[in-house]
Enzyme design. Structure first.
Site, short mmCIF file in Angstrom:
data_model
loop_
_atom_site.label_atom_id
_atom_site.label_comp_id
_atom_site.label_asym_id
_atom_site.label_seq_id
_atom_site.Cartn_x
_atom_site.Cartn_y
_atom_site.Cartn_z
N CYS A 44 58.93 55.47 76.36
CA CYS A 44 59.83 56.49 76.91
C CYS A 44 60.21 56.25 78.38
O CYS A 44 61.15 56.85 78.88
CB CYS A 44 59.22 57.88 76.74
SG CYS A 44 59.05 58.30 75.01
N HIS A 50 63.05 62.54 81.52
CA HIS A 50 62.90 62.14 80.12
C HIS A 50 62.74 63.42 79.30
O HIS A 50 62.03 64.35 79.71
CB HIS A 50 61.68 61.25 79.97
CG HIS A 50 61.31 60.99 78.56
ND1 HIS A 50 62.21 60.49 77.64
CD2 HIS A 50 60.15 61.19 77.88
CE1 HIS A 50 61.61 60.38 76.47
NE2 HIS A 50 60.36 60.80 76.58
N ASN A 68 63.86 63.93 71.47
CA ASN A 68 63.38 62.81 72.27
C ASN A 68 63.92 61.49 71.69
O ASN A 68 63.44 61.04 70.65
CB ASN A 68 61.84 62.83 72.26
CG ASN A 68 61.23 61.71 73.10
OD1 ASN A 68 61.93 60.82 73.57
ND2 ASN A 68 59.93 61.77 73.26
O1 UT7 Z 1 57.97 60.98 74.93
C1 UT7 Z 1 56.78 60.30 74.75
C2 UT7 Z 1 55.63 61.08 75.16
N1 UT7 Z 1 55.38 62.17 74.23
C3 UT7 Z 1 55.25 63.41 74.67
O2 UT7 Z 1 55.42 63.64 75.84
C4 UT7 Z 1 54.80 64.46 73.67
C5 UT7 Z 1 53.75 65.31 74.32
N2 UT7 Z 1 53.18 66.32 73.42
C6 UT7 Z 1 53.87 67.39 73.01
O3 UT7 Z 1 55.04 67.55 73.32
C7 UT7 Z 1 53.12 68.45 72.24
O4 UT7 Z 1 51.76 68.16 72.30
C8 UT7 Z 1 53.56 68.62 70.76
C9 UT7 Z 1 54.95 69.19 70.72
C10 UT7 Z 1 53.51 67.28 70.05
C11 UT7 Z 1 52.64 69.59 70.06
O5 UT7 Z 1 52.63 70.84 70.73
P1 UT7 Z 1 51.27 71.53 71.18
O6 UT7 Z 1 51.62 72.80 71.79
O7 UT7 Z 1 50.50 70.54 72.03
O8 UT7 Z 1 50.56 71.78 69.80
P2 UT7 Z 1 49.09 71.35 69.36
O9 UT7 Z 1 49.10 69.94 68.89
O10 UT7 Z 1 48.11 71.75 70.39
O11 UT7 Z 1 48.89 72.30 68.13
C12 UT7 Z 1 48.81 73.73 68.27
C13 UT7 Z 1 48.82 74.33 66.90
C14 UT7 Z 1 47.86 73.67 65.91
O12 UT7 Z 1 47.38 74.65 65.05
P3 UT7 Z 1 45.92 75.31 65.27
O13 UT7 Z 1 44.96 74.16 65.24
O14 UT7 Z 1 45.99 75.99 66.61
O15 UT7 Z 1 45.80 76.25 64.12
C15 UT7 Z 1 48.73 72.70 65.16
O16 UT7 Z 1 48.22 72.40 63.90
O17 UT7 Z 1 50.13 74.16 66.33
C16 UT7 Z 1 50.02 73.48 65.08
N3 UT7 Z 1 51.19 72.62 64.93
C17 UT7 Z 1 52.33 73.04 64.36
N4 UT7 Z 1 52.69 74.22 63.83
C18 UT7 Z 1 53.93 74.34 63.35
C19 UT7 Z 1 51.35 71.34 65.33
N5 UT7 Z 1 52.58 70.92 65.03
C20 UT7 Z 1 53.20 71.95 64.43
C21 UT7 Z 1 54.51 72.13 63.90
N6 UT7 Z 1 54.82 73.34 63.38
N7 UT7 Z 1 55.43 71.16 63.91
#
Ligand code: UT7
Length: 327
Positions: free
Chosen positions: A114, A254, A284
């Site tokens: 990225c 980004h 992205n």
């Molecule tokens: O560009 C390259 C670099 N990449 C990035 O910068 C990406 C960086 N990371 C992110 O943007 C975020 O971490 C994500 C968007 C990928 C995920 O968001 P988050 O707020 O960090 O979610 P999480 O992984 O901490 O998950 C929170 C909850 C979990 O459920 P529990 O364990 O709290 O019950 C996940 O299972 O949200 C759940 N979850 C979802 N729910 C609905 C994870 N993905 C999804 C989804 N829809 N798509």
């Protein structure tokens, strides 16, 4: 007199197909509300019809040539930032140069995920600053849909396809690429990578069955690194160039997650209206995000405007580039 590399034209390309959150709701266990709230994304574009990354890069490059009113034979060098090259080799930049007819150029790819576009922009600027070249085309292009598992809700909601391109030319004015602060840390590899298909784990029936050719991302870990490092490096480049928040016209971040962008703007003391944003429409696009922002916001830019381009990505790679708009 110091020669700097000025951006003299910007082009962009986005595929027609729109994959919106509602369609994703039917594909994986997610909701449009969750995606919008946690990432800011509402829809993204997908390249279809068996076309590759070089197609998008060439379209963006053609627009640059048309806007600048020059022929492709005037280009000295084509650099393409991408992690989704048409082939493992040759370089996608070679294919773009061939597609546009840049017969007098040499060309190569930059792989910095990225952060690819700001790495490539900085690399290109050096060929101008040293006087080696007069016209360098820098392309950022990724067909992320080619390595996303549309059964994995952690990644498929984020990524999209797209490309942007800029032309770099010499200027003796106080404008152009003014400074760059780029960093990398390979220990971050394990949090964001493609496990198979490379020299360490070549493609096999087993790697395909294990879904190891798709993007693997530990979202939370990447988020933590991104949110601190992108903000810090953007703040540092302001500091070392004596820029206050009033001096900065736009942050060009980004587009990975709206929450990461907000944190970066906050660290720099910038209000929302000074942040280029199109993540809601395109998600992205990896190397495409920053040039696509410049492409869309170009009409709001004036000569002398100070921009801070900032990115964070797989590698890990991150950095910021200070650009004084020259057009
Ligand atoms: O560009 C390259 C670099 N990449 C990035 O910068 C990406 C960086 N990371 C992110 O943007 C975020 O971490 C994500 C968007 C990928 C995920 O968001 P988050 O707020 O960090 O979610 P999480 O992984 O901490 O998950 C929170 C909850 C979990 O459920 P529990 O364990 O709290 O019950 C996940 O299972 O949200 C759940 N979850 C979802 N729910 C609905 C994870 N993905 C999804 C989804 N829809 N798509």
């Amino acid at each position: 007199m110091k020669i700097r590399a000025a951006i003299t034209a910007v082009g962009g390309y986005l595929p027609d197909y729109v994959l919106n959150n509602e369609e994703l709701e039917k594909m994986v266990d997610t909701t449009s509300a969750w995606i919008t709230e946690r990432t800011g994304i509402q829809e993204r574009r997908i390249l279809k019809n068996g076309l590759g990354t070089s197609f998008m890069g060439a379209q963006a490059a053609q627009e640059v040539l048309a806007k600048r009113g020059i022929g492709a034979d005037e280009i000295d060098l084509v650099i393409c930032a991408t992690v989704t090259g048409d082939y493992k080799f040759p370089a996608t930049a070679n294919l773009i140069a061939d597609a546009i007819g840049a017969v007098n150029s040499w060309s190569f790819d930059v792989n910095a995920a990225c952060s690819g576009f700001i790495y490539a922009l900085t690399t290109g600027s050096k060929f101008i600053e040293t006087g080696a070249h007069k016209k360098v085309l820098v392309v950022g292009a990724d067909k992320m849909s080619s390595m996303i598992d549309y059964g994995d809700r952690n990644t498929c909601i984020i990524f999209g396809d797209g490309a942007g391109a800029v032309l770099l030319e010499p200027t003796t004015e106080e404008a152009g690429i003014m400074d760059a602060l780029l960093q990398s840390d390979g220990s971050g590899c394990k949090h964001l990578f493609q496990a198979a298909g490379g020299a360490r784990k070549e493609a096999s029936v087993r790697t395909v069955r294990n879904l190891e050719h798709y993007v693997y991302q530990e979202g939370k870990a990447v988020f933590k690194f991104a949110v601190t490092n992108m903000a810090e490096v953007s703040y540092q480049i302001m500091q070392r160039n004596g820029l206050s928040s009033d001096d900065v016209k736009f942050l060009v971040p980004h587009q990975a997650n709206k929450r990461i962008i907000d944190a970066c703007a906050q660290r720099m003391g910038l209000p929302e209206e000074k942040v280029m944003l199109n993540i809601q429409k395109y998600g992205n696009t990896t190397s495409g995000t920053i040039p696509l922002c410049l492409w869309e916001y170009q009409s709001q830019l004036q000569k002398g405007d100070n921009l801070v381009l900032a990115a964070f990505g797989g590698g890990f790679t991150w950095g910021a580039v200070y650009v004084k708009w020259a057009l």
